[in-house]
Design an enzyme around this catalytic site. Structure first.
Site, PDB file in Angstrom:
ATOM      1  N   LYS A  82      -4.969  -0.611  10.174  1.00  0.00           N
ATOM      2  CA  LYS A  82      -6.318  -0.192  10.550  1.00  0.00           C
ATOM      3  C   LYS A  82      -7.265  -1.367  10.783  1.00  0.00           C
ATOM      4  CE  LYS A  82      -6.168   4.407  10.311  1.00  0.00           C
ATOM      5  NZ  LYS A  82      -6.600   5.300  11.406  1.00  0.00           N
ATOM      6  N   SER A 334       3.146   1.164   8.738  1.00  0.00           N
ATOM      7  CA  SER A 334       1.703   1.103   9.009  1.00  0.00           C
ATOM      8  C   SER A 334       0.843   0.788   7.802  1.00  0.00           C
ATOM      9  CB  SER A 334       1.240   2.431   9.623  1.00  0.00           C
ATOM     10  OG  SER A 334       1.612   3.511   8.777  1.00  0.00           O
TER      11      SER A 334
END
Length: 447
Positions: A82, A334
């Site tokens: 992110k 991720s």
């Protein structure tokens, strides 16, 4: 930590507050399609503040029959991909927007990313996190001097609060998965993967709101259209699969999931417009396989990956990608932000789903030595007893018998089957509460 009260708007309130709830960067009537040029621009601008994370061959390649490469973006400073999108958005703000500050709604990873890079760039940050957000992620945001607002039972309610605060306080709202600049920032992972790995057959992307999927799809498909882009999501938050069924983003009820980073109730409009024609397949995985995947990463790769990041491996273990046997696949890991308490539960559930932690009930003689004999019998084949309890009151048919509940840890699935067969050969009443993988698929001991 600030506590903001908005009295959770009802359905009737929504009609009144539609204008307030609009995100100016995510207009459903005018969705933006992200370009390859925007992604390359993002890569240049964020490179000084983002780690160029490794993409290395997995130890599980031989065991799975696939040539697996792991893009370890959980090695970013805040533990997730992110940061890429968050930093790019912050860098693109006007001076006035930087002075006023920004706001984001997030379960944790996006909130941490905005908080961290806002701190580095001197931009005031407010984050709205639902009450179910992991404690570790909340604490990290506070450490980066963000103003943390705990409000909302889920992401949908947290977003309503964030939209309202943005309007009231003149803050710039940063969507964690659908702001066009966010998507461009996330797409830089795709550029790095193409630089790091040759002859790729497929890239597997964890999918929630669709921002990472869209960015990676544009980057990879532009450079090599023959590479397959495969999205993967949990069955408990399958919003992209629902969008594919309806041919448009649509609200999807979500449940508690190990992949909390993917728990987005609706795919972003910009993400959908960008990715819908580039996706080759969407895979939905069961929670049991996510737990096993987290366990596999710890045991085989010596890395802690959160549920969202483990979804790609979960799809492989569940047999959804068997057509890629002998081919080269890149899995995007991720994020690695998982609460230690949740990690403990994941490992136990992973062991249970893997057939290595089993619970059984055996009726044995209640005469002296009966239970002791059972324990010796179980230990004779190398099975470890983790817990044991006996009950007499509910064995009504035989006053000289006792039911013993035993939790055992075995080496693998075959060891569990050996234990089951051995107990059945000696005792008349034996019941196993979980001999797993019969319904889920093939035994995992081959991995």
């Amino acid at each position: 930590m600030e506590q903001y009260t908005n009295n959770s708007p009802s359905d009737s309130d929504n009609d009144i507050d539609l204008e307030m709830l609009d995100d100016p960067c995510c207009n459903p009537n005018k969705p933006v399609e992200i370009t390859f040029e925007e992604i390359t621009s993002a890569a240049y601008k964020i490179r000084s503040g983002i780690s160029y994370t490794p993409c290395i061959r997995s130890h599980m390649s031989r065991l799975t029959g696939m040539d697996i490469y792991l893009k370890k973006d959980f090695l970013q400073q805040t533990g997730s991909f992110k940061e890429r999108g968050a930093r790019y958005v912050l860098l693109q703000l006007t001076e006035e927007q930087k002075r006023n500050g920004v706001i984001a709604a997030s379960l944790g990873n996006h909130a941490q990313a905005v908080s961290y890079h806002g701190y580095l760039l001197g931009v005031p940050v407010t984050v709205v996190m639902p009450i179910v957000a992991p404690i570790m992620k909340i604490q990290k945001c506070r450490e980066y001097n963000a103003n943390v607002v705990m409000e909302g039972r889920n992401m949908a309610e947290a977003k309503r609060v964030a939209y309202k605060l943005a309007k009231e306080r003149g803050l710039f709202y940063i969507n964690g998965y659908d702001n066009p600049q966010t998507i461009a920032g996330q797409g830089t992972i795709g550029l790095e993967i193409m630089e790091q790995v040759d002859d790729i057959d497929a890239v597997v992307v964890p999918t929630g709101g669709g921002g990472l999927l869209a960015g990676v799809a544009v980057a990879v498909k532009t450079l090599n259209p023959s590479i397959k882009i495969i999205g993967v999501e949990s069955e408990r938050c399958a919003s992209y699969s629902k969008a594919m069924e309806e041919s448009q983003p649509i609200h999807t009820d979500i449940e508690g999931t190990l992949a909390d980073g993917l728990a987005v109730p609706q795919v972003g409009y910009n993400a959908w417009r960008t990715s819908r024609s580039l996706i080759d397949r969407m895979v939905v995985v069961k929670e049991e396989w996510i737990a096993v995947a987290i366990l596999r990463f710890i045991e085989n790769e010596k890395c802690v990956v959160e549920g969202a990041g483990a979804c790609g491996l979960a799809a492989i273990l569940a047999g959804h990608l068997d057509d890629f046997k002998g081919k080269r696949i890149v899995l995007i890991l991720s994020g690695g932000n998982i609460d230690t308490t949740i990690l403990g539960r994941c490992l136990e559930r992973g062991l249970a789903a893997d057939g290595r932690l089993v619970k059984c009930k055996i009726t044995v003689s209640d005469r002296p030595g009966g239970i002791s004999e059972l324990c010796k019998f179980i230990g004779s084949i190398g099975v470890s007893i983790k817990d044991i309890i006996h009950e007499r009151a509910w064995v009504t048919s035989d006053v000289f018998s006792v039911e013993v509940k035993v939790v055992c840890e075995t080496r693998d699935y075959n060891h569990t089957v050996e234990l089951r067969d051995m107990l059945h050969s000696k005792y008349k009443k034996v019941r196993f509460d979980n001999i797993p993988m019969i319904e889920l698929g093939p035994p995992l001991n081959s991995f």
